[in-house]
Write a protein that holds these residues in place. Structure first.
Motif, PDB file in Angstrom:
ATOM      1  N   ILE A   1       0.833  -1.213   0.000  1.00 40.90           N
ATOM      2  CA  ILE A   1       0.000   0.000   0.000  1.00 40.90           C
ATOM      3  C   ILE A   1       0.863   1.256   0.000  1.00 40.90           C
ATOM      4  O   ILE A   1       0.513   2.258  -0.626  1.00 40.90           O
ATOM      5  CB  ILE A   1      -1.003  -0.041   1.176  1.00 40.90           C
ATOM      6  N   ALA A   2       2.007   1.182   0.647  1.00 34.79           N
ATOM      7  CA  ALA A   2       2.914   2.337   0.661  1.00 34.79           C
ATOM      8  C   ALA A   2       3.414   2.655  -0.749  1.00 34.79           C
ATOM      9  O   ALA A   2       3.742   3.806  -1.043  1.00 34.79           O
ATOM     10  CB  ALA A   2       4.097   2.071   1.586  1.00 34.79           C
ATOM     11  N   ARG A   3       3.444   1.637  -1.610  1.00 37.01           N
ATOM     12  CA  ARG A   3       4.011   1.851  -2.951  1.00 37.01           C
ATOM     13  C   ARG A   3       2.948   2.007  -4.029  1.00 37.01           C
ATOM     14  O   ARG A   3       3.272   1.991  -5.214  1.00 37.01           O
ATOM     15  CB  ARG A   3       4.859   0.654  -3.341  1.00 37.01           C
ATOM     16  N   LEU A   4       1.710   2.152  -3.649  1.00 39.45           N
ATOM     17  CA  LEU A   4       0.628   2.166  -4.643  1.00 39.45           C
ATOM     18  C   LEU A   4       0.807   3.261  -5.688  1.00 39.45           C
ATOM     19  O   LEU A   4       0.567   3.038  -6.872  1.00 39.45           O
ATOM     20  CB  LEU A   4      -0.728   2.352  -3.956  1.00 39.45           C
ATOM     21  N   ALA A   5       1.206   4.438  -5.261  1.00 37.60           N
ATOM     22  CA  ALA A   5       1.374   5.544  -6.205  1.00 37.60           C
ATOM     23  C   ALA A   5       2.463   5.218  -7.218  1.00 37.60           C
ATOM     24  O   ALA A   5       2.325   5.457  -8.411  1.00 37.60           O
ATOM     25  CB  ALA A   5       1.713   6.834  -5.462  1.00 37.60           C
TER      26      ALA A   5
END
Lengths: 211, 109
Positions: B8-12
């Motif tokens: 989720i931290a890397r979604l962007a």
């Protein structure tokens, strides 16, 4: 298209008329000032309202924008359209006001971010699906106002990044420059702003269980 | 395998394809196995799309600037930006009229 300029006649007329307006503005033509305000003011007010939640502040920002533009008209190099230039000025005017406002403590965003257990799994499991894609949801009349209200609830510094990147479509570097922060700070804030917005929108859009 | 927190931290970055190929593969492997994260990713993308569309006003037409504000802007512009006040400007015009004759004669010599 003409062989001389390669620019369609209509576009050339528009460029010419804008050059004429700029000349008149530089000469202090009051009718030209009024034309500029009437032509662009509405759009600039719409932009200011997104950044500044108070109507009076948004109007003040628009006024500041036009006064700054009038003062700097001699330095406007016409490399961009007048509308683009004015847009940049009003965004900066709004950001200046937000910076002044931020001397007050800002509402924390953490409560709107996803929560994780010690092992890294989401606390909330499973994540509910929404009733449809963005396209499906946008077919409903009220969706845009629901989203705007949710954006308004974000803390100022996160809302500003979301507006600059996702709505005004500035690049990360342009947004960083406007905000006076690093590109990395913009990326982190943007991701958090989107996550928080997602949390705010979920109660309105999540799929309800069918019997 | 990556945790939900890491994905989720890397979604962007995942959306922008800013991750290295191996990182992309690891993220996709987790999303294929974790229904919760897959749903989070879908709703995250929907959120971004909704935000981008939020201020596009289809039916509502353009925003008009209130007349009172237009008047205020023009009045402020006149007050703050005029180099000369109307009274001084009048004086300048008057003096130019008086001086015009001798000045013109000087120029034509």
């Amino acid at each position: 298209m003409t062989p001389d300029t390669g620019i369609p006649a209509g576009a050339r007329d528009e460029q010419g008329s804008e050059r004429d307006l700029v000349s008149r503005l530089r000469r202090g033509d009051e009718d030209a000032f009024e034309h500029l305000v009437r032509e662009h003011g509405g759009r600039l007010l719409a932009v200011a309202r997104r950044f500044l939640r108070e109507e009076e502040e948004a109007r003040d920002a628009v006024q500041e924008c036009f006064l700054s533009a009038f003062r700097a008209m001699d330095r406007f190099d016409q490399a961009s359209r007048l509308s683009t230039w004015l847009h940049r000025i009003v965004v900066n005017a709004c950001l200046m006001r937000l910076r002044t406002r931020r001397r007050k403590p800002e509402e924390p965003i953490d409560e709107f971010l996803p929560q994780f257990q010690a092992d890294g799994h989401q606390v909330r499991h499973p994540t509910p699906e929404w009733e449809g894609s963005a396209e499906t949801l946008l077919a409903r009349r009220e969706t845009r106002s629901i989203v705007r209200e949710a954006i308004d609830r974000l803390p100022d510094s996160y809302r500003a990044v979301l507006l600059l990147r996702d709505i005004e479509e500035l690049s990360t570097e342009e947004a960083a420059q406007s905000l006076g922060v690093t590109a990395n700070a913009v990326k982190i804030r943007l991701h958090r702003a989107r996550q928080a917005l997602r949390t705010l929108l979920e109660p309105r859009f999540r799929r309800t269980a069918s019997c | 395998m990556l945790t939900c927190r890491e994905v989720i931290a890397r979604l962007a970055d995942l959306s922008c394809r800013n991750l290295a190929p191996e990182e992309m593969r690891e993220n996709k492997r987790h999303l294929a196995a974790c229904r919760s994260c897959a749903a989070y990713r879908r709703t995250y993308r929907a959120t971004v799309d909704l935000a981008r569309e939020a201020y596009r006003a289809p039916e509502s037409g353009r925003t008009e600037l209130p007349e009172a504000l237009i008047g205020g802007i023009l009045a402020a512009a006149r007050t703050r930006l005029s180099v000369l006040s109307p009274r001084t400007l009048h004086l300048v015009h008057l003096l130019s009229g008086i001086a015009a004759g001798p000045l013109l004669a000087f120029c034509l010599r």
